[in-house]
Design an enzyme around this catalytic site. Structure first.
Site, mmCIF file in Angstrom:
data_model
loop_
_atom_site.group_PDB
_atom_site.id
_atom_site.type_symbol
_atom_site.label_atom_id
_atom_site.label_comp_id
_atom_site.label_asym_id
_atom_site.label_seq_id
_atom_site.Cartn_x
_atom_site.Cartn_y
_atom_site.Cartn_z
ATOM 1 N N HIS A 248 0.844 -1.197 0.000
ATOM 2 C CA HIS A 248 0.000 0.000 0.000
ATOM 3 C C HIS A 248 0.874 1.238 0.000
ATOM 4 O O HIS A 248 1.874 1.310 0.708
ATOM 5 C CB HIS A 248 -0.914 0.030 1.233
ATOM 6 C CG HIS A 248 -1.838 1.210 1.225
ATOM 7 N ND1 HIS A 248 -3.045 1.195 0.550
ATOM 8 C CD2 HIS A 248 -1.726 2.442 1.767
ATOM 9 C CE1 HIS A 248 -3.634 2.366 0.702
ATOM 10 N NE2 HIS A 248 -2.854 3.141 1.422
ATOM 11 N N ASP B 117 -14.616 2.779 7.216
ATOM 12 C CA ASP B 117 -13.541 3.514 6.561
ATOM 13 C C ASP B 117 -13.980 4.028 5.202
ATOM 14 O O ASP B 117 -13.607 5.132 4.804
ATOM 15 C CB ASP B 117 -12.296 2.646 6.397
ATOM 16 C CG ASP B 117 -11.193 3.387 5.648
ATOM 17 O OD1 ASP B 117 -10.717 4.399 6.187
ATOM 18 O OD2 ASP B 117 -10.850 2.977 4.537
ATOM 19 N N ARG C 167 -13.382 12.506 4.286
ATOM 20 C CA ARG C 167 -12.083 13.174 4.407
ATOM 21 C C ARG C 167 -11.690 13.843 3.096
ATOM 22 O O ARG C 167 -11.074 14.914 3.084
ATOM 23 C CB ARG C 167 -11.002 12.163 4.797
ATOM 24 C CG ARG C 167 -11.071 11.680 6.231
ATOM 25 C CD ARG C 167 -10.133 10.503 6.457
ATOM 26 N NE ARG C 167 -8.755 10.825 6.109
ATOM 27 C CZ ARG C 167 -7.895 9.963 5.584
ATOM 28 N NH1 ARG C 167 -8.267 8.720 5.326
ATOM 29 N NH2 ARG C 167 -6.655 10.321 5.315
ATOM 30 N N SER D 205 -6.986 4.420 8.423
ATOM 31 C CA SER D 205 -7.647 4.120 7.159
ATOM 32 C C SER D 205 -6.902 3.025 6.405
ATOM 33 O O SER D 205 -7.497 2.031 5.973
ATOM 34 C CB SER D 205 -7.740 5.383 6.304
ATOM 35 O OG SER D 205 -8.261 5.095 5.027
ATOM 36 N N LYS E 176 -8.260 -1.406 6.282
ATOM 37 C CA LYS E 176 -8.513 -2.177 5.063
ATOM 38 C C LYS E 176 -7.518 -3.312 4.921
ATOM 39 O O LYS E 176 -7.881 -4.430 4.533
ATOM 40 C CB LYS E 176 -8.445 -1.261 3.834
ATOM 41 C CG LYS E 176 -9.595 -0.272 3.722
ATOM 42 C CD LYS E 176 -9.642 0.381 2.351
ATOM 43 C CE LYS E 176 -8.472 1.302 2.099
ATOM 44 N NZ LYS E 176 -8.583 2.590 2.811
#
Length: 429
Positions: free
Chosen positions: A90, A168, A175, A190, A194
């Site tokens: 990520h 989220d 956001r 966040s 996930k």
């Protein structure tokens, strides 16, 4: 449990207090199920943005978001009689950060399996799903059965989070439009909610540092990386991070379909050197984390096996690479005023130009323009001739061009000397 209500929770954080576990569980559950209004969650997010969170609060907020939905488990899946080597990557969000697109097939070709719950654009950064959905027919709305089948058969699935951490998903969209993206606690929770829910057995993080990152300073980015690595390890998902430079856009494209096209160049054995270098560095980390020895990520780009894996992934998810990628019908080219060397290129200025062109969102759920974006013809340090094209801007709506050009103005220079080159990879954690 004492009586809880949204105004009390908001005031607690507004005044710099620490939210109790009960308050965090209540507000996340309440927002997920509509008992806490968007306006109330917006106020709480701004309070968190301004006042921060203690480590225990971040851990509980993350856990509450994981618990708001289901948690995937792929440990029963086998290929050739062996458990899948499940690993994911990520990025904390960058400009021109198309790395996931070439990275996944490289890792697939080396024998790992990647269950990737990907996101859409957030603030000035592009989302992996927005980019991949620029491929005609591609869908990220996958059933759990299809995700399992793709992991077993081809080694990857890229999917919208769906029922993973639904809290989220709602907070992420909020956001994006309330000026609360650049918050360490909210970024960390966040990302990790996930990733902890998606079923990967190990995780590699690409934490951006610089003008185009959510957190601008190296100190802030180190703290973010440390927080996320700690959350992953505490939850049984071995996690590591690279700190990488995001002062200048990655590669030569920023947008949606233009980044897919550049990723295809990388998979074909070409592409910008920085995109290739970061792809291979992250692939090496992912393979090591997954326990895969002896594979050569660079060879998968040379021999075409990574491209074959990408074609299989796109086909499995309904995409058609034989059809042309969309490109904005209206365009404008920025040329060099004089000869010299391309100076530093401000990633944020380029990102905001792409956003103005329609590559990002101003409202939750707003569609993006797949053909909107910026092509960078000269990157920092390259020689430039007077009148030469430096940037081309694309959009479907010509009236967007002036605002985009205004964002780009001041984000670049042409000087007499080349700027000092910064290292792409700053540190490993």
């Amino acid at each position: 449990m004492p009586h809880l209500d949204a105004p009390t929770v908001i005031r607690t954080k507004r005044d710099g207090g620490v939210l109790s576990d009960a308050a965090i569980d209540w507000v996340i559950d309440g927002y997920t199920h509509g008992r806490v209004a968007d306006e109330q969650m917006s106020a709480l997010l701004m309070a968190i943005f301004l006042k921060g969170m203690a480590p225990a609060e971040i851990a509980r907020w993350t856990a509450a978001m994981v618990d708001s939905g289901e948690r995937f488990d792929f440990t029963d899946l086998r290929r050739d009689g062996k458990p899948l080597a499940l690993v994911d990557k990520h990025s904390t969000g960058g400009v021109g950060d198309k790395i996931t697109i070439p990275l996944l097939p490289v890792v697939m070709a080396c024998g790992a399996s990647v269950p990737q719950a990907a996101g859409r654009g957030l603030g000035h950064t592009g989302g992996t799903l927005d980019k991949l959905e620029a491929i005609p027919g591609f869908t990220a709305e996958l059933s759990k059965a299809q995700i399992r089948q793709q992991l077993r058969d081809i080694g990857a699935a890229v999917f919208a989070a769906g029922e993973l951490a639904p809290a989220d998903r709602k907070i992420y969209a909020l956001r994006d439009v309330t000026g609360t993206t650049e918050s360490l606690p909210l970024i960390a929770s966040s990302v990790m909610s996930k990733k902890l829910a998606e079923g990967a057995r190990s995780l590699v993080l690409d934490v951006k540092v610089g003008r185009g990152a959510f957190l601008k300073t190296e100190a802030e980015s180190r703290e973010l990386a440390s927080t996320m690595v700690g959350l992953g390890n505490a939850n049984g998902v071995p996690t590591r991070a690279l700190l990488t430079d995001m002062n200048c856009p990655l590669g030569r494209t920023v947008g949606n379909s233009v980044e897919v096209a550049e990723s295809l160049e990388v998979l074909a054995g070409g592409g910008p050197s920085d995109v290739v270098a970061l792809t291979l560095a992250l692939a090496t980390e992912m393979l090591d984390a997954a326990g895969i020895d002896g594979a050569d990520p660079a060879e998968t780009l040379r021999d075409g096996s990574a491209m074959d894996c990408f074609r299989a992934l796109v086909e499995a998810q309904g995409g058609d690479l034989s059809r042309e990628l969309p490109i904005g019908a209206a365009s404008e080219t920025v040329t060099a005023p004089h000869s010299g060397f391309m100076g530093d290129l401000d990633a944020m200025g380029v990102a905001l130009a792409a956003w103005r062109l329609g590559a990002g969102r101003a409202q939750p759920g707003e569609p993006v323009q797949f053909g909107a974006g910026v092509r960078i013809h000269r990157t920092p340090g390259e020689p430039v001739a007077a009148g030469e094209a430096l940037f081309t801007l694309y959009t479907e709506t010509a009236e967007r061009l002036p605002a985009a050009l205004a964002e780009l103005d001041g984000a670049w220079t042409v000087g007499d000397t080349a700027p000092t080159r910064r290292p792409l990879i700053i540190d490993r954690m």
